[in-house]
Structures are given as structure tokens and as C-alpha cells.
Write an enzyme that holds these catalytic residues in place. Structure first.
Site, mmCIF file in Angstrom:
data_model
loop_
_atom_site.group_PDB
_atom_site.id
_atom_site.type_symbol
_atom_site.label_atom_id
_atom_site.label_comp_id
_atom_site.label_asym_id
_atom_site.label_seq_id
_atom_site.Cartn_x
_atom_site.Cartn_y
_atom_site.Cartn_z
ATOM 1 N N TYR A 138 0.870 -1.176 0.000
ATOM 2 C CA TYR A 138 0.000 0.000 0.000
ATOM 3 C C TYR A 138 0.910 1.231 0.000
ATOM 4 C CZ TYR A 138 -3.911 2.993 1.695
ATOM 5 O OH TYR A 138 -4.869 3.957 1.851
ATOM 6 N N LYS A 166 -1.475 -1.437 -4.018
ATOM 7 C CA LYS A 166 -2.471 -0.370 -4.064
ATOM 8 C C LYS A 166 -1.673 0.926 -4.136
ATOM 9 C CE LYS A 166 -6.062 1.995 -1.444
ATOM 10 N NZ LYS A 166 -6.722 2.148 -0.123
#
EC number: 4.3.3.7
Length: 296
Positions: A138, A166
Site C-alpha cells: 500500500y 495499491k
């Protein structure tokens, strides 16, 4: 769980009781089914939008277990597991792996410590080595204070058990990542305004906050893109972009929670240090959305 069709991943909020002291599981189930009905094809639970920093470890593990039972295998689930402590992250990921129905662990770039690129790579490799679950990185520099470089992401994409990213940064970096990672490596944008562009350039889709309110429209946009109806898809993204921006006028997820509460989903308040919207802020949010032809 396969992620082949998981293009619209909703970063689901954590509903609380009105005093904020407990998680409202009845509201969570109602909201989950609504999101599935309006086009969500996967979930991130316990992410930024889920107010994870305000949850205790026990609350997180219970939340993930209950959520997996609610979803019941209908779509993939990615659960937030990262921190700025590598040993602590490893310990939590190992506990997370014991929950049936969780498909992947979301591990954020360590915040506050400000590691360099070597430190970031070492962090993710250590977590991946110790985890039974595959890892999704992330990368969100606006919240962590450091940017994981696109070259570092590409390097880590080759590493066993690191299955995706992400990415919350520029489309230039997103395109570079898509171009240079293995074909089975998952690449999602975490920016709603990039939802269409991410798919067009070869990404898997979006981890969305706006899907709480506009899931049907995002689903329509992706379906139009799949049919090569670029005019419709582009028009939908242009219509959605200002609405998506309005949902971040105030600290997230307070705007989304205010709107969901008004729609009858009873998701409760936010936990400190994020406050619920006051009357002036709520009026400004509604004004911004009404200017775009949204909710009055």
C-alpha cells in the site's frame, strides 16, 4: 479467491455505534450487501477508510472474522495488516492468516519512521517471508510521509508472496508499474479519480471510497469500458470526478459516513481524532454535491 473480475474493490468503512465505542455489525452487514448489489466485486476491510488506526488489535481481528462471515466467499477480501513496526506487522499478519475467508493482507509503507528505499524493500520482504497470506503493498505517500519509488515496487513485484500494490500517486508512476511488473501482479489505484485511467492503461481497477455512494455509476463505467464504449465510460468518469473530490472535502471517512447515515445505513460516528461533520460542513458537502447534480 481469484481477483480476475475484482475491478471495483470498495475500501469499506467501519460502522460504529453512535457513541463510537463499539462496531455495529448489523450496519456492516446491511452496507456490505448494498455494496455488492451496486457493483462492488471485492473489499478492502481495515484500510484508511476503515479508521484502522483507531481499532485495537482485538477489534481488528474480530472485525475481519465477522466480515469474512458476512461476505461468505462471494468476493475477495483484502484485510489491513500493516504498521510502521516490521516485527509487529509480521505478528499481526500471522494472526490474520488464521481467519478463514481473508484472501490477502494489505501492508502499508511504514509511516513516521521514514525508511529509505532499501528499508522499504527489506520491510516488505520480511513480511512476505513470514506470511502464509499473499501481500498487497500500500503506497500512499500523502499519509505515510514517504514515497515508495516505482522502481522499488517493480523490484518487489518479482519477490515471492508479494502479489500486488495499491498505488496512490501519479498516473505516470502507475503506467510504469503496469508496464514492468509480471502479468499476474495486481495493480490497483487507490485514487477514485484515476478509476477509468487505471483500467485503460492495464491496471486491475480501483480501491474505491466513492463506491459507497456511487458504486452503480462506477460499475456502469467499467461495464461500458468492457464493451469498448469509450464515450460513455469517459462521460461517467467526468461526471464522477468532482463528486469523488467532494467526498474528501473533510477528513475521510466523515463525509462518507454523514451521507450513509442520511441514507439510513446507521454507520455511526467517526473515532477521534476524526470528528463527524458539523452542520456547516455537512451543508457545504451537500452544496458541493448538489452543484454536480448529486444529492440535494
Amino acid at each position: 479467491m481469484m481477483f480476475t473480475n475484482a475491478d471495483l474493490m470498495t475500501a469499506i468503512i467501519t460502522p460504529f455505534t453512535h457513541d463510537g465505542r463499539a462496531i455495529n455489525y448489523a450496519a456492516l452487514e446491511k452496507l456490505t450487501n448494498h455494496l455488492l448489489d451496486t457493483g462492488t466485486t471485492g473489499f478492502v476491510i481495515g484500510g484508511t477508510t476503515g479508521e484502522t488506526p483507531t481499532l485495537s488489535e482485538t477489534e481488528k481481528l474480530t472485525l475481519y472474522q465477522r466480515f469474512a462471515q458476512i461476505v461468505a466467499g462471494r468476493v475477495p477480501i483484502i484485510a489491513g495488516a500493516g504498521s510502521n513496526n516490521t516485527a509487529g506487522t509480521i505478528d499481526f499478519v500471522q494472526k490474520l492468516a488464521q481467519i478463514a475467508g481473508i484472501d490477502m493482507a494489505l501492508v502499508v509503507v511504514p509511516y513516521y519512521n521514514k525508511p529509505n528505499q532499501r528499508g522499504m524493500a527489506a520491510h516488505f520482504k520480511a513480511v512476505a517471508d513470514a506470511s502464509v497470506l499473499p501481500i498487497m503493498m500500500y503506497n500512499i505517500p500523502g499519509r505515510t510521509g514517504v514515497l515508495m519509488a516505482k522502481e522499488t515496487i517493480v523490484e518487489l513485484a518479482q519477490y515471492p508472496n508479494i502479489a500486488g500494490v495499491k498505488q496512490c500517486h501519479t498516473m505516470d508512476d502507475f503506467e510504469y508499474i503496469v508496464e514492468h511488473v509480471p502479468s499476474d501482479f495486481l495493480v490497483y489505484t487507490g485514487e477514485d479519480a484515476q478509476a477509468l485511467f487505471a483500467k485503460v492503461v492495464g491496471g486491475n481497477g480501483v480501491v474505491s471510497v466513492a463506491a459507497h455512494l456511487y458504486g452503480a455509476e462506477i460499475r456502469q463505467m467499467y461495464d461500458a469500458l468492457a464493451k469498448e464504449d469509450y464515450r460513455t465510460a469517459g462521460a461517467l468518469q467526468r461526471e464522477l470526478t468532482p463528486k469523488m473530490a467532494a467526498l474528501f472535502m473533510y477528513p475521510s471517512p466523515s463525509p462518507v459516513k454523514a451521507l450513509l447515515n442520511d441514507q439510513g445505513y446507521d454507520v455511526g460516528t467517526c473515532r477521534l481524532p476524526v470528528l463527524p461533520l458539523n452542520s456547516a460542513e455537512k451543508a457545504a458537502l451537500y452544496h458541493a454535491l448538489a452543484l454536480k447534480g448529486a444529492m440535494a
